[in-house]
Design an enzyme around this catalytic site. Structure first.
Site, mmCIF file in Angstrom:
data_model
loop_
_atom_site.group_PDB
_atom_site.id
_atom_site.type_symbol
_atom_site.label_atom_id
_atom_site.label_comp_id
_atom_site.label_asym_id
_atom_site.label_seq_id
_atom_site.Cartn_x
_atom_site.Cartn_y
_atom_site.Cartn_z
ATOM 1 N N ALA A 80 -6.379 12.870 2.248
ATOM 2 C CA ALA A 80 -5.984 13.084 3.312
ATOM 3 C C ALA A 80 -7.178 13.168 4.700
ATOM 4 O O ALA A 80 -8.705 13.921 4.102
ATOM 5 C CB ALA A 80 -5.530 14.038 4.171
ATOM 6 N N GLU A 130 0.951 -1.005 -0.171
ATOM 7 C CA GLU A 130 -0.015 0.124 -0.077
ATOM 8 C C GLU A 130 1.111 1.549 -0.447
ATOM 9 O O GLU A 130 1.514 1.480 0.840
ATOM 10 C CB GLU A 130 -0.578 -0.226 1.195
ATOM 11 C CG GLU A 130 -2.260 1.591 0.990
ATOM 12 C CD GLU A 130 -3.558 0.939 2.368
ATOM 13 O OE1 GLU A 130 -3.724 0.579 2.150
ATOM 14 O OE2 GLU A 130 -2.504 1.843 3.284
ATOM 15 N N LYS A 144 -21.326 -5.411 5.108
ATOM 16 C CA LYS A 144 -20.232 -5.021 4.026
ATOM 17 C C LYS A 144 -20.037 -6.666 2.565
ATOM 18 O O LYS A 144 -19.942 -6.036 1.195
ATOM 19 C CB LYS A 144 -18.957 -5.047 4.239
ATOM 20 C CG LYS A 144 -18.159 -4.355 3.342
ATOM 21 C CD LYS A 144 -17.310 -2.968 3.983
ATOM 22 C CE LYS A 144 -15.992 -3.425 5.530
ATOM 23 N NZ LYS A 144 -15.984 -2.354 6.286
ATOM 24 N N GLN A 148 6.150 7.758 15.056
ATOM 25 C CA GLN A 148 5.178 7.396 13.727
ATOM 26 C C GLN A 148 4.480 5.869 14.889
ATOM 27 O O GLN A 148 3.088 6.110 14.478
ATOM 28 C CB GLN A 148 5.654 6.709 12.863
ATOM 29 C CG GLN A 148 4.674 5.827 11.190
ATOM 30 C CD GLN A 148 5.867 4.739 10.357
ATOM 31 O OE1 GLN A 148 6.583 4.908 10.519
ATOM 32 N NE2 GLN A 148 5.128 3.951 10.226
ATOM 33 N N GLN A 158 -6.532 -4.345 8.816
ATOM 34 C CA GLN A 158 -6.084 -2.739 9.765
ATOM 35 C C GLN A 158 -4.732 -3.582 10.146
ATOM 36 O O GLN A 158 -4.458 -4.491 10.464
ATOM 37 C CB GLN A 158 -6.862 -2.594 10.810
ATOM 38 C CG GLN A 158 -6.669 -1.525 11.123
ATOM 39 C CD GLN A 158 -6.558 -0.115 11.106
ATOM 40 O OE1 GLN A 158 -5.062 0.084 10.292
ATOM 41 N NE2 GLN A 158 -6.940 1.224 11.074
ATOM 42 N N THR A 198 -4.162 4.829 -1.396
ATOM 43 C CA THR A 198 -5.076 5.164 -0.460
ATOM 44 C C THR A 198 -6.186 5.991 -0.657
ATOM 45 O O THR A 198 -4.949 6.857 -2.070
ATOM 46 C CB THR A 198 -4.371 5.522 0.869
ATOM 47 O OG1 THR A 198 -3.399 7.265 1.026
ATOM 48 C CG2 THR A 198 -3.701 4.635 1.638
ATOM 49 N N TYR A 199 -6.700 7.007 -0.731
ATOM 50 C CA TYR A 199 -7.658 7.938 -0.720
ATOM 51 C C TYR A 199 -7.273 9.146 0.145
ATOM 52 O O TYR A 199 -7.736 9.348 1.374
ATOM 53 C CB TYR A 199 -8.985 7.758 -1.005
ATOM 54 C CG TYR A 199 -10.092 8.602 -1.644
ATOM 55 C CD1 TYR A 199 -10.057 9.228 -2.975
ATOM 56 C CD2 TYR A 199 -10.730 9.611 -1.184
ATOM 57 C CE1 TYR A 199 -11.079 9.861 -3.190
ATOM 58 C CE2 TYR A 199 -11.180 10.200 -1.502
ATOM 59 C CZ TYR A 199 -11.794 10.696 -2.716
ATOM 60 O OH TYR A 199 -12.940 11.662 -2.947
ATOM 61 N N GLY A 259 -14.245 5.961 5.819
ATOM 62 C CA GLY A 259 -13.277 6.676 5.747
ATOM 63 C C GLY A 259 -13.489 7.139 7.224
ATOM 64 O O GLY A 259 -14.838 7.289 7.830
ATOM 65 N N HIS A 298 -8.110 3.132 -3.522
ATOM 66 C CA HIS A 298 -9.268 3.395 -2.295
ATOM 67 C C HIS A 298 -10.168 4.612 -2.448
ATOM 68 O O HIS A 298 -9.366 5.584 -3.277
ATOM 69 C CB HIS A 298 -7.530 3.774 -0.975
ATOM 70 C CG HIS A 298 -7.339 2.794 -0.429
ATOM 71 N ND1 HIS A 298 -7.188 2.753 0.616
ATOM 72 C CD2 HIS A 298 -6.869 1.959 -1.445
ATOM 73 C CE1 HIS A 298 -5.967 1.490 0.877
ATOM 74 N NE2 HIS A 298 -5.325 0.995 -0.578
HETATM 75 P P1 FAD Z 1 -17.454 0.701 7.628
HETATM 76 O O1 FAD Z 1 -17.450 -0.495 6.986
HETATM 77 O O2 FAD Z 1 -18.731 1.950 7.068
HETATM 78 O O3 FAD Z 1 -17.879 0.480 8.834
HETATM 79 C C1 FAD Z 1 -17.783 1.864 10.029
HETATM 80 C C2 FAD Z 1 -18.376 1.176 11.747
HETATM 81 O O4 FAD Z 1 -19.605 1.898 11.422
HETATM 82 C C3 FAD Z 1 -18.110 0.655 11.913
HETATM 83 O O5 FAD Z 1 -17.515 0.482 13.175
HETATM 84 C C4 FAD Z 1 -18.762 -0.330 11.636
HETATM 85 O O6 FAD Z 1 -19.253 -1.598 12.746
HETATM 86 C C5 FAD Z 1 -20.211 0.027 11.240
HETATM 87 N N1 FAD Z 1 -20.973 -0.055 10.436
HETATM 88 C C6 FAD Z 1 -20.710 -0.380 9.424
HETATM 89 N N2 FAD Z 1 -21.640 -0.464 8.238
HETATM 90 C C7 FAD Z 1 -22.760 -0.582 9.617
HETATM 91 C C8 FAD Z 1 -24.414 -0.079 9.861
HETATM 92 N N3 FAD Z 1 -25.200 -1.342 8.586
HETATM 93 N N4 FAD Z 1 -24.892 -0.278 10.767
HETATM 94 C C9 FAD Z 1 -24.641 -0.265 11.495
HETATM 95 N N5 FAD Z 1 -22.724 0.139 11.810
HETATM 96 C C10 FAD Z 1 -22.437 0.133 10.860
HETATM 97 N N6 FAD Z 1 -9.443 5.966 4.797
HETATM 98 C C11 FAD Z 1 -8.744 7.506 4.413
HETATM 99 O O7 FAD Z 1 -9.728 7.759 3.979
HETATM 100 N N7 FAD Z 1 -8.706 6.912 3.260
HETATM 101 C C12 FAD Z 1 -8.230 6.284 3.012
HETATM 102 O O8 FAD Z 1 -7.757 5.335 1.633
HETATM 103 C C13 FAD Z 1 -8.268 4.554 3.880
HETATM 104 N N8 FAD Z 1 -7.874 3.223 3.482
HETATM 105 C C14 FAD Z 1 -7.992 2.399 4.055
HETATM 106 C C15 FAD Z 1 -7.418 1.073 4.235
HETATM 107 C C16 FAD Z 1 -7.644 -0.491 5.095
HETATM 108 C C17 FAD Z 1 -7.277 -1.679 5.078
HETATM 109 C C18 FAD Z 1 -8.443 0.224 6.572
HETATM 110 C C19 FAD Z 1 -8.975 -0.909 7.191
HETATM 111 C C20 FAD Z 1 -8.424 1.421 6.776
HETATM 112 C C21 FAD Z 1 -8.641 1.882 5.587
HETATM 113 N N9 FAD Z 1 -9.334 3.945 5.110
HETATM 114 C C22 FAD Z 1 -8.776 4.622 5.246
HETATM 115 C C23 FAD Z 1 -9.272 4.191 6.864
HETATM 116 C C24 FAD Z 1 -11.036 4.057 7.388
HETATM 117 O O9 FAD Z 1 -12.150 4.782 6.364
HETATM 118 C C25 FAD Z 1 -11.574 3.719 8.624
HETATM 119 O O10 FAD Z 1 -11.179 2.693 9.526
HETATM 120 C C26 FAD Z 1 -13.134 4.268 8.579
HETATM 121 O O11 FAD Z 1 -12.961 4.440 10.417
HETATM 122 C C27 FAD Z 1 -13.990 3.082 8.795
HETATM 123 O O12 FAD Z 1 -14.064 3.168 7.329
HETATM 124 P P2 FAD Z 1 -14.576 1.592 6.903
HETATM 125 O O13 FAD Z 1 -14.763 1.738 5.836
HETATM 126 O O14 FAD Z 1 -14.077 0.082 7.882
HETATM 127 O O15 FAD Z 1 -16.071 1.651 7.577
#
Ligand code: FAD
Length: 288
Positions: A50, A16, A165, A212, A176, A47-48, A109, A78
């Site tokens: 900031a 990544e 999902k 970091q 993560q 990644t996408y 996000g 992403h």
């Molecule tokens: P979701 O899957 O939507 O989950 C978010 C929260 O909502 C969780 O607590 C989940 O339990 C809850 N939830 C989900 N669906 C529901 C539902 N239907 N009803 C009720 N609750 C629900 N961030 C960036 O800005 N850019 C990036 O490029 C980026 N890359 C990443 C890559 C990886 C591999 C990982 C692990 C994280 C990355 N992130 C990135 C961070 C990520 O955006 C955050 O961790 C964010 O807080 C959650 O994103 P998610 O897509 O997992 O959210």
């Protein structure tokens, strides 16, 4: 091609990278990609923006295009949705399509208090469903959390949400970062019991810098096992020793993961090709 297909043939090994902040210029990341491509990873994801705000999104698409079209390595773009509307997602999908990029890591996000949340998408599963309903030939991956997402009520609720999902169409998951493999194994067991059967890649971040990692851990809540804590205490103030110890810790994690049948390993390279190469060289005969 669909990234999920790769897992049928081998243990996947991927990287990544993140687009540079505007002020640090793009030349450095181009050199980074050049070096990473020589390591022949199965794919490189970009990644996408900031804080998920999409600030750097043009760069995400450009970098993915370079990886795919110039270096002929598969790529995942992403894309996060809290700060996007359906209209802005449509534009991004068109741009990705035009560049031949087929794989998207659909994310919610992180919440950023400096920006106003748009109301079109609430969760990553909404974005996943939306992308796939467009029938534009995209494949969707998702994120998952071996030590529970910070906002989730508990592990059970988080895994139920993860299942939504996957049911929305995510056919590959990237975890993560974590430093305790047992946390990952426990998580995988629960995920499989829940009936989620798509490949799950283990997210590995080499700890090469004490500051970091303290910042990362406070952001994502990964636990620091006693073994790593000792390493940080002993080598944290000696940059070269810390780098080498961190590489060694990551290699150790990977060997154990592969021995335990992990689907794949995703290295958070932090745009550091030297560290990626050291890890890659150490595991090239192990990850097959
Ligand atoms: P979701 O899957 O939507 O989950 C978010 C929260 O909502 C969780 O607590 C989940 O339990 C809850 N939830 C989900 N669906 C529901 C539902 N239907 N009803 C009720 N609750 C629900 N961030 C960036 O800005 N850019 C990036 O490029 C980026 N890359 C990443 C890559 C990886 C591999 C990982 C692990 C994280 C990355 N992130 C990135 C961070 C990520 O955006 C955050 O961790 C964010 O807080 C959650 O994103 P998610 O897509 O997992 O959210």
């Amino acid at each position: 091609m669909n990234i999920a297909e790769l897992f049928k043939e081998k243990t996947v090994f991927s990287f990544e990278v993140f687009p540079p902040k505007k002020e640090s210029g793009v030349e450095t990341i181009y050199q980074t990609l050049k070096d990473l491509k020589d390591l022949r990873p199965d794919f490189i994801s970009v990644t996408y923006g900031a804080g998920g705000t999409g600030v750097a999104n043009a760069t995400t698409i450009d970098l993915c295009s370079k990886i795919k079209n110039e270096y002929h390595i598969e790529t995942i773009a992403h894309l996060s949705c809290l700060y996007n509307t359906k209209e802005s997602v449509d534009k991004i999908l068109e741009q990705l399509k035009a560049k031949g990029i087929e794989n998207i890591l659909a994310l919610r996000g992180d919440v950023n208090p400096d920006y106003e949340v748009k109301k079109d998408f609430q969760y990553a599963s909404d974005l996943t469903e939306y992308i796939l309903a467009k029938n534009m030939g995209f494949y969707v991956s998702g994120a998952c959390y071996p030590e529970v997402h910070q906002e989730a009520e508990n592990m059970v609720e988080d895994i139920k949400n993860l299942k939504k999902k996957v049911e929305a169409g995510a056919d590959h998951l990237i975890s993560q970062l974590f430093f305790d493999n047992h946390a990952f194994y426990d998580f995988i067991e629960k995920v499989r019991i829940a009936g989620i059967d798509v490949p799950v890649e283990a997210g590995i971040m080499p700890v090469t810098n004490k500051k970091q990692i303290e910042r990362m851990v406070s952001m994502c809540g990964a636990s620091i096992p006693a073994k790593l804590s000792k390493v940080l205490q002993k080598f944290g103030d000696d940059p070269i020793a810390m780098r080498d110890a961190g590489i060694s810790y990551a290699v150790d994690q990977i060997v154990d993961l592969v021995a335990n049948g992990v689907d794949g390993v995703h290295i958070y390279t932090m745009n550091d090709p030297y560290v990626a190469k050291r890890i890659s060289d150490s595991v090239e005969n192990i990850i097959k």
